[in-house]
Scaffold this motif. Structure first.
Motif, PDB file in Angstrom:
ATOM      1  N   PHE A  88     -11.004   1.637  -8.153  1.00 19.79           N
ATOM      2  CA  PHE A  88     -11.009   2.103  -8.294  1.00 19.79           C
ATOM      3  C   PHE A  88      -9.493   3.071  -8.378  1.00 19.79           C
ATOM      4  CE2 PHE A  88     -15.535   1.867  -6.854  1.00 19.79           C
ATOM      5  CZ  PHE A  88     -15.932   1.437  -7.606  1.00 19.79           C
ATOM      6  N   SER A  89      -8.764   2.566  -8.491  1.00 24.74           N
ATOM      7  CA  SER A  89      -7.393   3.396  -8.473  1.00 24.74           C
ATOM      8  C   SER A  89      -7.527   4.156  -7.253  1.00 24.74           C
ATOM      9  CB  SER A  89      -6.999   4.436  -9.528  1.00 24.74           C
ATOM     10  OG  SER A  89      -5.503   4.820  -9.355  1.00 24.74           O
ATOM     11  N   HIS A  90      -6.496   5.485  -6.612  1.00 21.14           N
ATOM     12  CA  HIS A  90      -6.854   6.548  -6.011  1.00 21.14           C
ATOM     13  C   HIS A  90      -5.966   7.803  -6.582  1.00 21.14           C
ATOM     14  CE1 HIS A  90      -6.874   7.835  -2.028  1.00 21.14           C
ATOM     15  NE2 HIS A  90      -7.930   7.734  -2.508  1.00 21.14           N
ATOM     16  N   GLY A  91      -5.268   8.645  -6.218  1.00 23.11           N
ATOM     17  CA  GLY A  91      -5.273  10.034  -5.934  1.00 23.11           C
ATOM     18  C   GLY A  91      -6.103  10.158  -7.022  1.00 23.11           C
ATOM     19  N   PRO A 105       0.670  -1.434   0.122  1.00 29.44           N
ATOM     20  CA  PRO A 105      -0.177   0.230   0.130  1.00 29.44           C
ATOM     21  C   PRO A 105       1.059   1.569  -0.164  1.00 29.44           C
ATOM     22  CG  PRO A 105      -0.876  -1.865   2.054  1.00 29.44           C
ATOM     23  CD  PRO A 105       0.295  -2.248   0.987  1.00 29.44           C
ATOM     24  N   ASP A 106       1.901   0.888   0.581  1.00 29.56           N
ATOM     25  CA  ASP A 106       2.480   2.601   0.823  1.00 29.56           C
ATOM     26  C   ASP A 106       3.758   2.711  -0.303  1.00 29.56           C
ATOM     27  OD1 ASP A 106       2.083   2.815   3.394  1.00 29.56           O
ATOM     28  OD2 ASP A 106       4.589   1.855   4.170  1.00 29.56           O
ATOM     29  N   TYR A 107       3.742   2.051  -2.024  1.00 26.91           N
ATOM     30  CA  TYR A 107       4.457   1.667  -3.047  1.00 26.91           C
ATOM     31  C   TYR A 107       3.404   2.694  -3.318  1.00 26.91           C
ATOM     32  CZ  TYR A 107       8.237  -0.946  -0.832  1.00 26.91           C
ATOM     33  OH  TYR A 107       9.143  -1.753  -0.020  1.00 26.91           O
ATOM     34  N   ILE A 108       2.725   2.072  -3.291  1.00 22.70           N
ATOM     35  CA  ILE A 108       1.066   2.137  -4.420  1.00 22.70           C
ATOM     36  C   ILE A 108       0.802   3.520  -3.959  1.00 22.70           C
ATOM     37  CG2 ILE A 108      -1.121   2.090  -4.925  1.00 22.70           C
ATOM     38  CD1 ILE A 108      -0.723  -1.078  -4.488  1.00 22.70           C
ATOM     39  N   LYS A 109       0.698   4.174  -2.616  1.00 23.12           N
ATOM     40  CA  LYS A 109       0.002   4.859  -2.783  1.00 23.12           C
ATOM     41  C   LYS A 109       1.371   6.424  -2.826  1.00 23.12           C
ATOM     42  CE  LYS A 109      -0.991   8.356   1.348  1.00 23.12           C
ATOM     43  NZ  LYS A 109      -0.553   8.687   3.040  1.00 23.12           N
ATOM     44  N   ASP A 151      13.638   8.526  -9.375  1.00 22.63           N
ATOM     45  CA  ASP A 151      12.334   8.919  -8.120  1.00 22.63           C
ATOM     46  C   ASP A 151      12.771   7.825  -6.602  1.00 22.63           C
ATOM     47  OD1 ASP A 151      10.671   9.771  -5.933  1.00 22.63           O
ATOM     48  OD2 ASP A 151       8.509   8.432  -7.321  1.00 22.63           O
ATOM     49  N   THR A 152      11.895   7.114  -5.837  1.00 21.20           N
ATOM     50  CA  THR A 152      12.431   6.257  -4.612  1.00 21.20           C
ATOM     51  C   THR A 152      11.400   5.947  -4.223  1.00 21.20           C
ATOM     52  OG1 THR A 152      14.831   7.476  -3.967  1.00 21.20           O
ATOM     53  CG2 THR A 152      13.504   6.204  -2.845  1.00 21.20           C
ATOM     54  N   ILE A 153      11.349   4.702  -4.154  1.00 19.51           N
ATOM     55  CA  ILE A 153       9.895   4.226  -3.535  1.00 19.51           C
ATOM     56  C   ILE A 153      10.275   3.292  -2.384  1.00 19.51           C
ATOM     57  CG2 ILE A 153       8.260   2.262  -4.257  1.00 19.51           C
ATOM     58  CD1 ILE A 153       8.456   3.272  -7.190  1.00 19.51           C
ATOM     59  N   GLY A 154       9.828   3.557  -1.784  1.00 17.98           N
ATOM     60  CA  GLY A 154      10.617   2.863  -0.122  1.00 17.98           C
ATOM     61  C   GLY A 154      11.920   2.716   0.077  1.00 17.98           C
ATOM     62  N   ASP A 155      12.756   2.201  -0.064  1.00 20.96           N
ATOM     63  CA  ASP A 155      14.073   2.055   0.535  1.00 20.96           C
ATOM     64  C   ASP A 155      15.144   2.119  -0.933  1.00 20.96           C
ATOM     65  OD1 ASP A 155      13.897   2.576   2.979  1.00 20.96           O
ATOM     66  OD2 ASP A 155      13.516   0.819   3.384  1.00 20.96           O
ATOM     67  N   TYR A 156      13.681   1.828  -1.929  1.00 19.28           N
ATOM     68  CA  TYR A 156      14.771   1.280  -3.840  1.00 19.28           C
ATOM     69  C   TYR A 156      14.417   2.783  -4.645  1.00 19.28           C
ATOM     70  CZ  TYR A 156      13.755  -3.102  -1.454  1.00 19.28           C
ATOM     71  OH  TYR A 156      13.605  -4.513  -0.645  1.00 19.28           O
ATOM     72  N   SER A 157      15.672   3.030  -5.272  1.00 13.90           N
ATOM     73  CA  SER A 157      16.305   3.389  -6.282  1.00 13.90           C
ATOM     74  C   SER A 157      15.079   3.653  -7.032  1.00 13.90           C
ATOM     75  CB  SER A 157      17.022   3.932  -6.500  1.00 13.90           C
ATOM     76  OG  SER A 157      17.798   4.705  -5.264  1.00 13.90           O
ATOM     77  N   ILE A 158      14.838   4.115  -8.263  1.00 10.61           N
ATOM     78  CA  ILE A 158      13.926   4.221  -9.602  1.00 10.61           C
ATOM     79  C   ILE A 158      14.654   5.317 -10.881  1.00 10.61           C
ATOM     80  CG2 ILE A 158      11.330   3.625 -10.869  1.00 10.61           C
ATOM     81  CD1 ILE A 158      11.607   2.051  -8.151  1.00 10.61           C
ATOM     82  N   PRO A 159      14.655   4.420 -11.606  1.00 13.13           N
ATOM     83  CA  PRO A 159      15.501   5.603 -12.761  1.00 13.13           C
ATOM     84  C   PRO A 159      14.038   5.945 -13.430  1.00 13.13           C
ATOM     85  CG  PRO A 159      16.805   3.225 -12.512  1.00 13.13           C
ATOM     86  CD  PRO A 159      15.338   2.971 -11.820  1.00 13.13           C
ATOM     87  N   ALA A 160      14.619   6.872 -13.980  1.00  9.09           N
ATOM     88  CA  ALA A 160      13.952   7.460 -15.238  1.00  9.09           C
ATOM     89  C   ALA A 160      13.271   7.019 -15.756  1.00  9.09           C
ATOM     90  CB  ALA A 160      13.559   8.860 -15.582  1.00  9.09           C
TER      91      ALA A 160
END
Length: 456
Positions: free
Chosen positions: A397-400, A62-66, A343-352
């Motif tokens: 219904f997704s979110h945000g 849930p935290d990653y999706i949020k 970006d960073t999701i949790g403790d993980y780096s996400i490249p562009a």
């Protein structure tokens, strides 16, 4: 080094577990629900795979999706294979629009049609349409003829969308539209797994797909033209779209733009709810104790009268049944975004330029957040259970900011349909009829849901 190689290298450096097994990746094509459901057990809540030539990070927390949907949503757009796959059908409508100012203008234009105050006027329409749809069930029940409730729900919800959003009775078009969409939907999933030859090559398969698109377009353009020729001013979404003007140029929507928006609303507005209702009838037939409790609530609150919008607060178990159905069989079973920047999701780096995906089907069955993850258990949605659970553990219904614009409409519609039919019929699945999920654009029953009807 290629972009794909740099992305892959960056991901490995940041220790995101990686699935390399080709046999497991082939399972994604043949049984994606099973594949996505087992990833968490084997790799945890984040894992990277390679989908064809694309690196994809799959998240299931849930935290990653949020983070992706809400906290840093501007960094993630919809220019992804899953949504691009359906552009031949949906065009550049609200669902497939990548984002930015173009999407924001579309959203602001349509939002008034879905305000709660306007939705309160639609309760009677929904109940009346439902009663009309099930009138022909009486003879089938007497003659013990089974009914495919999946097909019936498709026709019903398409008719409701036509009347509520466009003020049109499209009953005569529902079969043509529904059949064409089902065939086009199945084709696109097959094409995603075998994207050759290009759609422009006139093979028999591609010609059939183009024929289905023409059938869909015919219905939509007739709806638009009928309104343009109609001198009366209906206060509905179609009028808002036709009358909309660009703030800078003063120009209205082209026929193509109108086509894309109307097509998106027709499909997204009926397909998702119809499938969720079909799964509800199936699950109720498999759990007589839940069905009995539902019937008891309807009998006690309604005492035989047709439900109205005002009754819904007094029908909490009806709502819980439908929410639990969407938990186990979420209509939109997978969602994907692309990171625009690092970006960073949790403790993980996400490249562009990395695809990030998650399965609502898998999230809704995550054992860390659901008391009985594999069981049909409406008590998951008592107020106490909802309060204990992270908000993004349940996202049908997704979110945000890009939450489904019709989520409130869908919930009102589904509860009224469920209550109206359940107070009149008890249903049982036809013995031997196979029911299994078919992950197309939405999660539909592969062979329909063939049921025997028993008047209450």
């Amino acid at each position: 080094m290629s972009d794909a190689s740099r992305i892959k290298t960056a991901l490995v450096k940041n220790s995101i577990p990686e699935l390399r097994s080709m046999s497991r990746l082939r399972e994604l094509q043949h049984n994606p629900l099973q594949f996505l459901s087992t990833l968490t057990q084997e790799y945890g809540d984040i894992v990277q795979i390679k989908l064809f030539f694309w690196p994809v990070v799959i998240i299931n927390h849930p935290d990653y999706i949020k983070h992706v949907l809400q906290e840093n949503y501007k960094n993630y757009d919809k220019n992804v294979p899953i949504f691009n796959l359906f552009r031949p059908i949906l065009g550049n409508g609200l669902v497939t629009n990548y984002g930015g100012e173009s999407w924001l203008r579309q959203r602001r234009l349509m939002q008034p049609a879905f305000h709660r105050q306007r939705l309160t006027t639609l309760g009677q329409l929904i109940s009346t349409a439902t009663l009309q749809q099930v009138q022909h069930w009486e003879s089938k029940a007497r003659e013990q003829q089974p009914v495919d409730v999946a097909e019936e729900m498709m026709q019903l919800t398409l008719n409701i969308v036509g009347q509520s959003l466009f003020s049109l009775d499209i009953t005569s078009k529902t079969t043509t539209f529904g059949t064409a969409f089902s065939q086009a939907n199945a084709f696109l999933l097959e094409y995603f797994n075998r994207p050759f030859p290009p759609l422009s090559v006139p093979t028999r398969r591609n010609r059939n797909f183009q024929k289905d698109i023409k059938s869909l377009n015919k219905v939509v353009y007739e709806i638009v033209q009928q309104r343009r020729n109609n001198q009366s001013q209906e206060e509905d979404l179609l009028s808002m779209l036709i009358e909309a003007r660009d703030e800078e140029t003063g120009e209205g929507m082209s026929d193509q733009q109108l086509r894309d928006e109307v097509m998106t609303l027709l499909i997204a507005g009926h397909e998702t709810v119809a499938n969720a209702l079909a799964w509800s009838w199936y699950l109720l037939s498999q759990h007589p104790e839940v069905e009995q409790r539902l019937h008891n609530e309807l009998d006690q609150v309604l005492a035989g009268r047709t439900p109205t919008l005002e009754d819904l607060p007094q029908l909490p178990y009806t709502r819980m049944v439908f929410e639990e159905s969407m938990r186990l069989y979420p209509p939109v079973w997978i969602i994907m975004r692309k990171s625009l920047g690092e970006d960073t999701i949790g403790d993980y780096s996400i490249p562009a330029n990395t695809y990030v995906a998650w399965s609502t089907y898998a999230m809704h069955r995550h054992p860390d957040f659901w008391e009985q993850p594999e069981n049909f258990y409406p008590e998951h949605f008592t107020a106490e259970q909802v309060a204990k659970r992270p908000r993004h553990a349940y996202i049908p219904f997704s979110h945000g900011p890009r939450i489904c614009i019709g989520n409130n409409f869908a919930m009102i519609e589904a509860q009224l349909v469920l209550a109206t039919i359940a107070q009149r019929y008890h249903m049982k699945i036809v013995p031997g009829h196979p029911v299994e999920p078919n992950p197309l654009m939405t999660l539909s029953p592969r062979h329909g849901v063939l049921m025997n009807l028993y008047p209450r």
